[in-house]
Design a protein around this motif. Structure first.
Motif, PDB file in Angstrom:
ATOM      1  N   ALA A 106      -9.871  -3.280  11.554  1.00  0.00           N
ATOM      2  CA  ALA A 106     -10.268  -3.589  10.170  1.00  0.00           C
ATOM      3  C   ALA A 106     -10.837  -2.349   9.485  1.00  0.00           C
ATOM      4  O   ALA A 106     -10.498  -2.054   8.335  1.00  0.00           O
ATOM      5  CB  ALA A 106     -11.276  -4.725  10.148  1.00  0.00           C
ATOM      6  N   GLN A 107     -11.690  -1.608  10.176  1.00  0.00           N
ATOM      7  CA  GLN A 107     -12.260  -0.375   9.604  1.00  0.00           C
ATOM      8  C   GLN A 107     -11.165   0.668   9.375  1.00  0.00           C
ATOM      9  O   GLN A 107     -11.143   1.353   8.352  1.00  0.00           O
ATOM     10  CB  GLN A 107     -13.328   0.195  10.526  1.00  0.00           C
ATOM     11  N   ASP A 108     -10.273   0.777  10.352  1.00  0.00           N
ATOM     12  CA  ASP A 108      -9.169   1.729  10.247  1.00  0.00           C
ATOM     13  C   ASP A 108      -8.296   1.399   9.038  1.00  0.00           C
ATOM     14  O   ASP A 108      -7.930   2.279   8.258  1.00  0.00           O
ATOM     15  CB  ASP A 108      -8.356   1.693  11.541  1.00  0.00           C
ATOM     16  N   TRP A 109      -7.962   0.133   8.857  1.00  0.00           N
ATOM     17  CA  TRP A 109      -7.107  -0.255   7.729  1.00  0.00           C
ATOM     18  C   TRP A 109      -7.811  -0.032   6.402  1.00  0.00           C
ATOM     19  O   TRP A 109      -7.185   0.403   5.437  1.00  0.00           O
ATOM     20  CB  TRP A 109      -6.631  -1.696   7.862  1.00  0.00           C
ATOM     21  N   GLN A 110      -9.126  -0.302   6.322  1.00  0.00           N
ATOM     22  CA  GLN A 110      -9.858  -0.052   5.072  1.00  0.00           C
ATOM     23  C   GLN A 110      -9.818   1.431   4.717  1.00  0.00           C
ATOM     24  O   GLN A 110      -9.600   1.792   3.555  1.00  0.00           O
ATOM     25  CB  GLN A 110     -11.309  -0.515   5.193  1.00  0.00           C
ATOM     26  N   ALA A 111     -10.042   2.280   5.712  1.00  0.00           N
ATOM     27  CA  ALA A 111     -10.008   3.724   5.470  1.00  0.00           C
ATOM     28  C   ALA A 111      -8.605   4.173   5.070  1.00  0.00           C
ATOM     29  O   ALA A 111      -8.434   4.956   4.125  1.00  0.00           O
ATOM     30  CB  ALA A 111     -10.479   4.470   6.711  1.00  0.00           C
ATOM     31  N   THR A 112      -7.609   3.669   5.769  1.00  0.00           N
ATOM     32  CA  THR A 112      -6.220   4.022   5.464  1.00  0.00           C
ATOM     33  C   THR A 112      -5.835   3.534   4.073  1.00  0.00           C
ATOM     34  O   THR A 112      -5.213   4.251   3.290  1.00  0.00           O
ATOM     35  CB  THR A 112      -5.267   3.423   6.516  1.00  0.00           C
ATOM     36  N   ARG A 113      -6.206   2.310   3.742  1.00  0.00           N
ATOM     37  CA  ARG A 113      -5.878   1.719   2.441  1.00  0.00           C
ATOM     38  C   ARG A 113      -6.495   2.525   1.302  1.00  0.00           C
ATOM     39  O   ARG A 113      -5.860   2.716   0.256  1.00  0.00           O
ATOM     40  CB  ARG A 113      -6.381   0.264   2.410  1.00  0.00           C
ATOM     41  N   LYS A 114      -7.711   3.029   1.506  1.00  0.00           N
ATOM     42  CA  LYS A 114      -8.378   3.833   0.468  1.00  0.00           C
ATOM     43  C   LYS A 114      -7.559   5.094   0.161  1.00  0.00           C
ATOM     44  O   LYS A 114      -7.340   5.434  -1.002  1.00  0.00           O
ATOM     45  CB  LYS A 114      -9.790   4.202   0.921  1.00  0.00           C
ATOM     46  N   ILE A 115      -7.090   5.767   1.198  1.00  0.00           N
ATOM     47  CA  ILE A 115      -6.272   6.977   1.007  1.00  0.00           C
ATOM     48  C   ILE A 115      -4.893   6.602   0.452  1.00  0.00           C
ATOM     49  O   ILE A 115      -4.385   7.243  -0.461  1.00  0.00           O
ATOM     50  CB  ILE A 115      -6.124   7.752   2.344  1.00  0.00           C
ATOM     51  N   VAL A 145       4.707   5.962   0.212  1.00  0.00           N
ATOM     52  CA  VAL A 145       4.014   6.662   1.296  1.00  0.00           C
ATOM     53  C   VAL A 145       4.002   5.781   2.541  1.00  0.00           C
ATOM     54  O   VAL A 145       3.625   4.617   2.484  1.00  0.00           O
ATOM     55  CB  VAL A 145       2.574   7.040   0.870  1.00  0.00           C
ATOM     56  N   ARG A 146       4.441   6.361   3.669  1.00  0.00           N
ATOM     57  CA  ARG A 146       4.445   5.654   4.949  1.00  0.00           C
ATOM     58  C   ARG A 146       3.207   6.017   5.754  1.00  0.00           C
ATOM     59  O   ARG A 146       2.649   7.097   5.596  1.00  0.00           O
ATOM     60  CB  ARG A 146       5.673   6.047   5.776  1.00  0.00           C
ATOM     61  N   VAL A 147       2.825   5.130   6.649  1.00  0.00           N
ATOM     62  CA  VAL A 147       1.679   5.346   7.531  1.00  0.00           C
ATOM     63  C   VAL A 147       2.186   5.443   8.961  1.00  0.00           C
ATOM     64  O   VAL A 147       2.832   4.518   9.457  1.00  0.00           O
ATOM     65  CB  VAL A 147       0.647   4.208   7.412  1.00  0.00           C
ATOM     66  N   LEU A 148       1.919   6.565   9.613  1.00  0.00           N
ATOM     67  CA  LEU A 148       2.298   6.787  11.006  1.00  0.00           C
ATOM     68  C   LEU A 148       1.026   6.750  11.847  1.00  0.00           C
ATOM     69  O   LEU A 148       0.160   7.600  11.683  1.00  0.00           O
ATOM     70  CB  LEU A 148       3.003   8.137  11.156  1.00  0.00           C
ATOM     71  N   SER A 149       0.912   5.763  12.720  1.00  0.00           N
ATOM     72  CA  SER A 149      -0.298   5.581  13.519  1.00  0.00           C
ATOM     73  C   SER A 149      -0.291   6.468  14.752  1.00  0.00           C
ATOM     74  O   SER A 149       0.729   6.614  15.423  1.00  0.00           O
ATOM     75  CB  SER A 149      -0.431   4.126  13.959  1.00  0.00           C
ATOM     76  N   ILE A 187     -11.101   7.653  22.317  1.00  0.00           N
ATOM     77  CA  ILE A 187     -10.098   7.863  21.268  1.00  0.00           C
ATOM     78  C   ILE A 187     -10.488   7.094  20.010  1.00  0.00           C
ATOM     79  O   ILE A 187     -11.236   6.132  20.067  1.00  0.00           O
ATOM     80  CB  ILE A 187      -8.680   7.430  21.711  1.00  0.00           C
ATOM     81  N   VAL A 188      -9.987   7.578  18.893  1.00  0.00           N
ATOM     82  CA  VAL A 188     -10.159   6.898  17.604  1.00  0.00           C
ATOM     83  C   VAL A 188      -8.789   6.813  16.932  1.00  0.00           C
ATOM     84  O   VAL A 188      -7.904   7.607  17.222  1.00  0.00           O
ATOM     85  CB  VAL A 188     -11.159   7.636  16.670  1.00  0.00           C
ATOM     86  N   PRO A 189      -8.617   5.857  16.031  1.00  0.00           N
ATOM     87  CA  PRO A 189      -7.343   5.790  15.310  1.00  0.00           C
ATOM     88  C   PRO A 189      -7.220   6.932  14.301  1.00  0.00           C
ATOM     89  O   PRO A 189      -8.187   7.290  13.636  1.00  0.00           O
ATOM     90  CB  PRO A 189      -7.385   4.437  14.604  1.00  0.00           C
ATOM     91  N   LEU A 190      -6.030   7.490  14.231  1.00  0.00           N
ATOM     92  CA  LEU A 190      -5.698   8.528  13.259  1.00  0.00           C
ATOM     93  C   LEU A 190      -4.393   8.100  12.618  1.00  0.00           C
ATOM     94  O   LEU A 190      -3.508   7.576  13.288  1.00  0.00           O
ATOM     95  CB  LEU A 190      -5.530   9.884  13.950  1.00  0.00           C
ATOM     96  N   ASN A 191      -4.274   8.318  11.316  1.00  0.00           N
ATOM     97  CA  ASN A 191      -3.061   7.958  10.587  1.00  0.00           C
ATOM     98  C   ASN A 191      -2.560   9.150   9.789  1.00  0.00           C
ATOM     99  O   ASN A 191      -3.342   9.841   9.144  1.00  0.00           O
ATOM    100  CB  ASN A 191      -3.338   6.785   9.644  1.00  0.00           C
ATOM    101  N   ILE A 192      -1.261   9.360   9.862  1.00  0.00           N
ATOM    102  CA  ILE A 192      -0.604  10.360   9.031  1.00  0.00           C
ATOM    103  C   ILE A 192       0.065   9.587   7.909  1.00  0.00           C
ATOM    104  O   ILE A 192       0.836   8.658   8.158  1.00  0.00           O
ATOM    105  CB  ILE A 192       0.427  11.164   9.841  1.00  0.00           C
ATOM    106  N   LEU A 193      -0.258   9.949   6.677  1.00  0.00           N
ATOM    107  CA  LEU A 193       0.316   9.283   5.508  1.00  0.00           C
ATOM    108  C   LEU A 193       1.222  10.297   4.820  1.00  0.00           C
ATOM    109  O   LEU A 193       0.774  11.393   4.468  1.00  0.00           O
ATOM    110  CB  LEU A 193      -0.779   8.816   4.560  1.00  0.00           C
ATOM    111  N   THR A 194       2.482   9.940   4.652  1.00  0.00           N
ATOM    112  CA  THR A 194       3.434  10.891   4.089  1.00  0.00           C
ATOM    113  C   THR A 194       4.571  10.168   3.382  1.00  0.00           C
ATOM    114  O   THR A 194       4.847   9.013   3.676  1.00  0.00           O
ATOM    115  CB  THR A 194       4.002  11.820   5.195  1.00  0.00           C
ATOM    116  N   ASN A 195       5.215  10.879   2.466  1.00  0.00           N
ATOM    117  CA  ASN A 195       6.415  10.353   1.832  1.00  0.00           C
ATOM    118  C   ASN A 195       7.655  11.107   2.310  1.00  0.00           C
ATOM    119  O   ASN A 195       8.727  10.963   1.742  1.00  0.00           O
ATOM    120  CB  ASN A 195       6.303  10.381   0.304  1.00  0.00           C
ATOM    121  N   LEU A 196       7.515  11.884   3.363  1.00  0.00           N
ATOM    122  CA  LEU A 196       8.661  12.543   3.971  1.00  0.00           C
ATOM    123  C   LEU A 196       9.473  11.504   4.732  1.00  0.00           C
ATOM    124  O   LEU A 196       8.913  10.593   5.339  1.00  0.00           O
ATOM    125  CB  LEU A 196       8.196  13.656   4.910  1.00  0.00           C
TER     126      LEU A 196
END
Length: 167
Positions: free
Chosen positions: A58-67, A80-84, A150-159
């Motif tokens: 839930a925290q990860d998605w809130q942070a990702t959604r903000k970006i 923009v796609r999200v790569l977990s 470990i922590v979740p990391l997301n790459i957000l890109t339109n490539l």
């Protein structure tokens, strides 16, 4: 010199010029290719399944959604796609940022754009291509928010492709 000889000369000059210009034009056309996503940074790994519980998710998605909201406002909704990924909690966020900045610098002209993160629980940065068409952003929860190192990391890109992320 006869007219026939002059025409042949012009014809062969045109061929020679074309032989030089056609390859140059095709190389110039290749320079507009979509840049590749750089390989994953040191400390970043892939997982077959999401490695975190529902509270962290839930925290990860809130942070990702903000970006994501900030990037879609600039680059278009649903573009923009999200790569977990997973990030080793001992990895310094500045090292991750420096890694991607260095890789994108090889593709010439990429610049950092400001993005605001989700309170104090996450960090993020983003880079945009020189023409403003392409974006690469990275967002992760702080080390204190993760479990098992470990922590979740997301790459957000339109490539379009993820070929560059494989090592």
């Amino acid at each position: 010199m006869s007219i026939k000889t002059r025409r042949k000369g012009r014809f062969f000059r045109s061929l020679a010029i074309g032989a030089v210009l056609v390859p140059l034009a095709s190389l110039a056309g290749c320079s507009d290719d979509k840049p590749a996503i750089p390989p994953d940074a040191p400390g970043v790994s892939r997982s077959e399944e999401y490695s975190f519980g529902s509270a962290t998710h839930a925290q990860d998605w809130q942070a990702t959604r903000k970006i994501l909201d900030q990037l879609e406002g600039r680059f278009g909704e649903k573009s923009v796609r999200v790569l977990s990924r997973n990030l080793a909690s001992t990895t310094d966020p500045q090292a991750i940022k420096a890694y991607y900045a260095e890789r994108l610098a090889h593709q010439a002209g990429w610049a950092e754009i400001p993005v605001s993160t989700f309170a104090d629980r996450a960090w993020a940065f983003a880079f945009v291509s020189p023409q403003g068409d392409w974006v690469l952003a990275v967002e992760a929860l702080n080390a204190s928010e993760g479990a098992a190192g470990i922590v979740p990391l997301n790459i957000l890109t339109n490539l379009d492709d993820d070929k560059g992320s494989r090592q």
